[in-house]
Design a protein around this motif. Structure first.
Motif, mmCIF file in Angstrom:
data_model
loop_
_atom_site.group_PDB
_atom_site.id
_atom_site.type_symbol
_atom_site.label_atom_id
_atom_site.label_comp_id
_atom_site.label_asym_id
_atom_site.label_seq_id
_atom_site.Cartn_x
_atom_site.Cartn_y
_atom_site.Cartn_z
ATOM 1 N N GLN A 369 0.842 -0.620 -0.454
ATOM 2 C CA GLN A 369 -0.197 -0.011 0.322
ATOM 3 C C GLN A 369 1.008 1.073 -0.017
ATOM 4 O OE1 GLN A 369 -2.757 -0.855 -0.872
ATOM 5 N NE2 GLN A 369 -2.643 -3.006 -0.121
ATOM 6 N N ARG A 370 2.145 1.317 0.732
ATOM 7 C CA ARG A 370 3.007 2.487 0.654
ATOM 8 C C ARG A 370 3.605 2.659 -0.917
ATOM 9 N NH1 ARG A 370 3.179 0.672 6.309
ATOM 10 N NH2 ARG A 370 3.087 2.435 8.393
ATOM 11 N N LEU A 371 4.005 1.694 -1.509
ATOM 12 C CA LEU A 371 5.030 1.466 -2.667
ATOM 13 C C LEU A 371 3.427 2.570 -3.742
ATOM 14 C CD1 LEU A 371 6.349 -1.570 -2.762
ATOM 15 C CD2 LEU A 371 7.926 0.771 -2.841
ATOM 16 N N ILE A 372 2.179 2.003 -3.426
ATOM 17 C CA ILE A 372 1.040 2.549 -4.501
ATOM 18 C C ILE A 372 1.679 4.134 -4.269
ATOM 19 C CG2 ILE A 372 -1.464 2.321 -4.821
ATOM 20 C CD1 ILE A 372 -1.040 -1.187 -4.455
ATOM 21 N N ILE A 373 0.594 3.872 -2.753
ATOM 22 C CA ILE A 373 0.728 5.623 -2.394
ATOM 23 C C ILE A 373 1.392 5.572 -2.736
ATOM 24 C CG2 ILE A 373 0.550 7.368 -0.398
ATOM 25 C CD1 ILE A 373 -1.113 4.564 0.899
ATOM 26 N N GLY A 374 3.005 6.477 -2.555
ATOM 27 C CA GLY A 374 4.641 6.665 -3.163
ATOM 28 C C GLY A 374 4.143 6.868 -5.102
ATOM 29 N N GLY A 375 4.431 5.494 -4.815
ATOM 30 C CA GLY A 375 4.217 6.029 -6.726
ATOM 31 C C GLY A 375 2.784 7.153 -7.024
ATOM 32 N N GLN A 376 1.851 6.946 -5.981
ATOM 33 C CA GLN A 376 0.290 8.035 -6.424
ATOM 34 C C GLN A 376 1.085 9.880 -6.425
ATOM 35 O OE1 GLN A 376 -2.208 7.576 -8.366
ATOM 36 N NE2 GLN A 376 -1.871 5.431 -8.997
ATOM 37 N N ILE A 377 1.629 10.021 -5.525
ATOM 38 C CA ILE A 377 2.093 10.907 -5.003
ATOM 39 C C ILE A 377 3.225 11.163 -5.945
ATOM 40 C CG2 ILE A 377 3.587 12.314 -3.549
ATOM 41 C CD1 ILE A 377 3.011 10.313 -1.405
ATOM 42 N N ALA A 378 3.910 10.732 -6.949
ATOM 43 C CA ALA A 378 5.134 10.741 -7.470
ATOM 44 C C ALA A 378 4.374 10.896 -9.122
ATOM 45 C CB ALA A 378 6.058 9.450 -7.501
ATOM 46 N N LYS A 379 3.553 10.026 -9.512
ATOM 47 C CA LYS A 379 2.461 10.388 -10.736
ATOM 48 C C LYS A 379 1.640 11.450 -10.655
ATOM 49 C CE LYS A 379 -0.452 7.559 -14.380
ATOM 50 N NZ LYS A 379 -0.195 6.701 -14.799
ATOM 51 N N ARG A 380 1.219 11.980 -9.717
ATOM 52 C CA ARG A 380 -0.575 12.890 -10.049
ATOM 53 C C ARG A 380 0.427 14.236 -8.700
ATOM 54 N NH1 ARG A 380 -4.024 10.247 -12.187
ATOM 55 N NH2 ARG A 380 -3.634 8.071 -12.456
ATOM 56 N N GLY A 381 1.203 14.050 -8.135
ATOM 57 C CA GLY A 381 1.362 15.192 -7.203
ATOM 58 C C GLY A 381 0.496 14.824 -5.547
ATOM 59 N N PRO A 382 0.840 15.499 -4.002
ATOM 60 C CA PRO A 382 0.427 15.745 -3.021
ATOM 61 C C PRO A 382 -1.275 15.686 -3.452
ATOM 62 C CG PRO A 382 2.282 17.074 -3.349
ATOM 63 C CD PRO A 382 2.207 17.016 -5.080
ATOM 64 N N ALA A 383 -0.811 16.569 -3.535
ATOM 65 C CA ALA A 383 -2.657 16.998 -4.283
ATOM 66 C C ALA A 383 -3.960 15.390 -3.614
ATOM 67 C CB ALA A 383 -3.675 17.626 -5.184
ATOM 68 N N ILE A 384 -3.373 14.483 -4.342
ATOM 69 C CA ILE A 384 -4.531 13.522 -4.944
ATOM 70 C C ILE A 384 -4.540 13.417 -3.531
ATOM 71 C CG2 ILE A 384 -2.730 11.981 -4.676
ATOM 72 C CD1 ILE A 384 -4.222 10.044 -6.618
ATOM 73 N N PHE A 385 -3.609 13.699 -2.615
ATOM 74 C CA PHE A 385 -3.960 12.786 -0.929
ATOM 75 C C PHE A 385 -4.119 13.741 0.314
ATOM 76 C CE2 PHE A 385 -1.502 9.089 -2.143
ATOM 77 C CZ PHE A 385 -2.235 8.462 -2.053
ATOM 78 N N THR A 386 -3.813 15.208 -0.251
ATOM 79 C CA THR A 386 -4.037 16.295 0.411
ATOM 80 C C THR A 386 -5.018 17.070 0.328
ATOM 81 O OG1 THR A 386 -2.207 17.718 -0.629
ATOM 82 C CG2 THR A 386 -1.486 16.704 0.530
ATOM 83 N N GLY A 387 -5.592 17.037 -0.240
ATOM 84 C CA GLY A 387 -6.226 17.864 -1.433
ATOM 85 C C GLY A 387 -8.136 17.458 -1.023
ATOM 86 N N TRP A 388 -8.465 18.100 -1.291
ATOM 87 C CA TRP A 388 -10.229 17.682 -1.214
ATOM 88 C C TRP A 388 -11.332 18.245 -2.797
ATOM 89 C CZ3 TRP A 388 -11.536 16.025 3.088
ATOM 90 C CH2 TRP A 388 -13.042 15.895 3.690
ATOM 91 N N PRO A 389 -12.041 17.154 -2.277
ATOM 92 C CA PRO A 389 -13.119 17.579 -4.069
ATOM 93 C C PRO A 389 -13.306 18.997 -3.850
ATOM 94 C CG PRO A 389 -13.710 15.375 -2.466
ATOM 95 C CD PRO A 389 -12.462 16.095 -1.544
ATOM 96 N N GLY A 390 -13.708 19.482 -5.207
ATOM 97 C CA GLY A 390 -14.064 20.981 -5.508
ATOM 98 C C GLY A 390 -12.447 21.563 -5.066
ATOM 99 N N ASP A 391 -11.526 21.142 -4.326
ATOM 100 C CA ASP A 391 -10.334 21.872 -3.631
ATOM 101 C C ASP A 391 -9.458 22.155 -4.844
ATOM 102 O OD1 ASP A 391 -8.483 23.942 -2.997
ATOM 103 O OD2 ASP A 391 -8.329 21.967 -1.427
ATOM 104 N N ASN A 392 -8.560 22.645 -5.862
ATOM 105 C CA ASN A 392 -7.838 22.528 -6.941
ATOM 106 C C ASN A 392 -6.651 22.757 -6.795
ATOM 107 O OD1 ASN A 392 -9.450 20.846 -8.154
ATOM 108 N ND2 ASN A 392 -10.133 22.346 -9.531
ATOM 109 N N SER A 393 -6.302 24.182 -4.846
ATOM 110 C CA SER A 393 -5.559 24.796 -5.009
ATOM 111 C C SER A 393 -3.878 24.031 -4.801
ATOM 112 C CB SER A 393 -5.681 26.179 -3.718
ATOM 113 O OG SER A 393 -5.958 24.682 -2.703
#
Length: 395
Positions: A369-393
């Motif tokens: 799970q950590r590998l998947i999460i890390g890969g998603q951060i590298a691919k899509r940026g931190p906002a995939i986990f730190t963001g909120w629906p509707g917030d693109n800041s």
């Protein structure tokens, strides 16, 4: 922002709680002390699932399911997760990839599974292949318009109860052609090698299967040749969502048991919860459950509101990691608070502490799970986990 549950959602939650308390809890001790339940008891439980309207909650009513939303499924699985011995498993959830079957496959496999007339198990893991599905070697050799399966599958949960197997195999041994096959368990060449015993008590088994020339027709391919990995990933996402909800239920019950005991148990002239060491443990347990429940409910809400499936895959890993590790910490504290009583198998806290250990392993370890999460951060940026629906800041 309205965070309240709807009347329909609350109704499903109450239905699941009533089912757990009426049908699952009374069978916990017999299962724990004997290691299994009689066939007659399992049959009664199966009938009770249908009578309670909890069959096939993850599929539409058109195919015999209940058509529950992801939030409703989460609430149901949370309540069922309070039961020990994985008795929540008596409430079946036919694997989501079955919805991608042909009309004949839906008629012959999915609908009967939703109605409780058939049951599947999913065979992916092998002696040398677990989280790394690229190491799978089970093959499906072509013979005209038919296929013969050869290989060995381990940890096939509910394989003793199922009457058909969803098998992940490589067509002609080609790693670029991972494919799912629907195989009746009584097909010649399919045998159960053994059924290992594990740390936890589980209402069904996890046998090891052997495929020696198991012959099936092309009509038993689920999806299409080469689609097996994508369909397997879809099943993993569904399983991780369910595990996260089950973990919340298990942790909540352990916390409630520990809290009640801390009120009753007197040491040095006062209830032990009035001692800071115990009170702080209870406080930490409460916060962990609250935080995890908030996260899991958020992801369920996002799925129901059409969040991108790729994001769902990332979020499923996050909630499976958080919920499984949280449950381990909470149940461990519960055992500590109950002391010697928390170490007795007749106590639900002891059983829950063993039950949740596997949640950090199956359907993708915490490390995966950590590998998947890390890969998603590298691919899509931190906002995939730190963001909120509707917030693109943060994008």
């Amino acid at each position: 922002m309205d965070l309240s549950l709807s009347a329909a959602e609350l109704a499903w939650k109450e239905k699941a709680r009533a089912f757990a308390e009426t049908w699952l809890f009374p069978n916990e001790l017999e299962l724990e002390l004997t290691g299994s339940l009689p066939r007659a008891t399992k049959d009664r439980l199966r009938a009770a699932v249908v009578e309670s309207g909890l069959n096939g909650i993850n599929h539409t009513r058109a195919v015999g399911g209940q058509g529950c939303t992801q939030m409703e499924q989460t609430l149901i699985n949370e309540e069922l997760g309070r039961a020990t011995g994985a008795l929540w498993a008596v409430v079946w959830h036919p694997a989501l990839p079955l919805r991608d079957g042909s009309p004949d496959q839906i008629r012959d496999f999915l609908t009967p599974s939703c109605l409780g007339r058939r049951r599947a198990c999913v065979a992916i893991t092998e002696p040398d292949a677990g989280s790394d599905t690229g190491r799978i070697v089970t093959r499906a050799e072509r013979h005209g318009d038919r296929f013969r399966l050869y290989g060995e599958k381990w940890f096939v949960t509910t394989g003793d109860e199922a009457d058909y197997v969803i098998v992940h195999a490589l067509v002609d041994g080609d790693p670029d052609k991972p494919t799912l096959f629907l195989v009746d368990k009584d097909t010649p060449g399919l045998t159960i090698q053994r059924e290992p015993k594990f740390t936890h008590t589980y209402v069904f088994g996890h046998p090891e299967f052997r495929f020696e020339g198991v012959e099936v027709g092309a009509e038993r391919i689920l999806g299409g040749i080469g689609q097996g990995l994508d369909l397997t990933k879809e099943w993993f996402v569904e399983a991780r969502l369910q595990i996260a909800a089950n973990c919340i239920g298990a942790a909540t019950r352990a916390f409630e048991e520990a809290s009640r005991w801390a009120n009753r148990r007197v040491a040095f002239g006062k209830p032990i919860r009035q001692h800071q060491a115990i009170d702080f443990m209870l406080a930490d347990m409460a916060v962990e459950i609250m935080a995890t429940k908030s996260l899991v409910y958020r992801v369920a809400w996002g799925i129901d509101h059409g969040i991108d499936r790729k994001i769902t895959h990332a979020h499923a890993s996050a909630i499976k990691l958080q919920a499984s590790e949280m449950a381990g910490r909470v149940t461990d504290k519960a055992v500590q608070i109950l002391g010697g009583r928390g170490y007795m198998r007749e106590n639900p806290v002891e059983r829950l502490n063993r039950d949740v250990r596997v949640d950090r392993i199956w359907e993708g370890t915490s490390e995966i799970q950590r590998l998947i999460i890390g890969g998603q951060i590298a691919k899509r940026g931190p906002a995939i986990f730190t963001g909120w629906p509707g917030d693109n800041s943060g994008a």
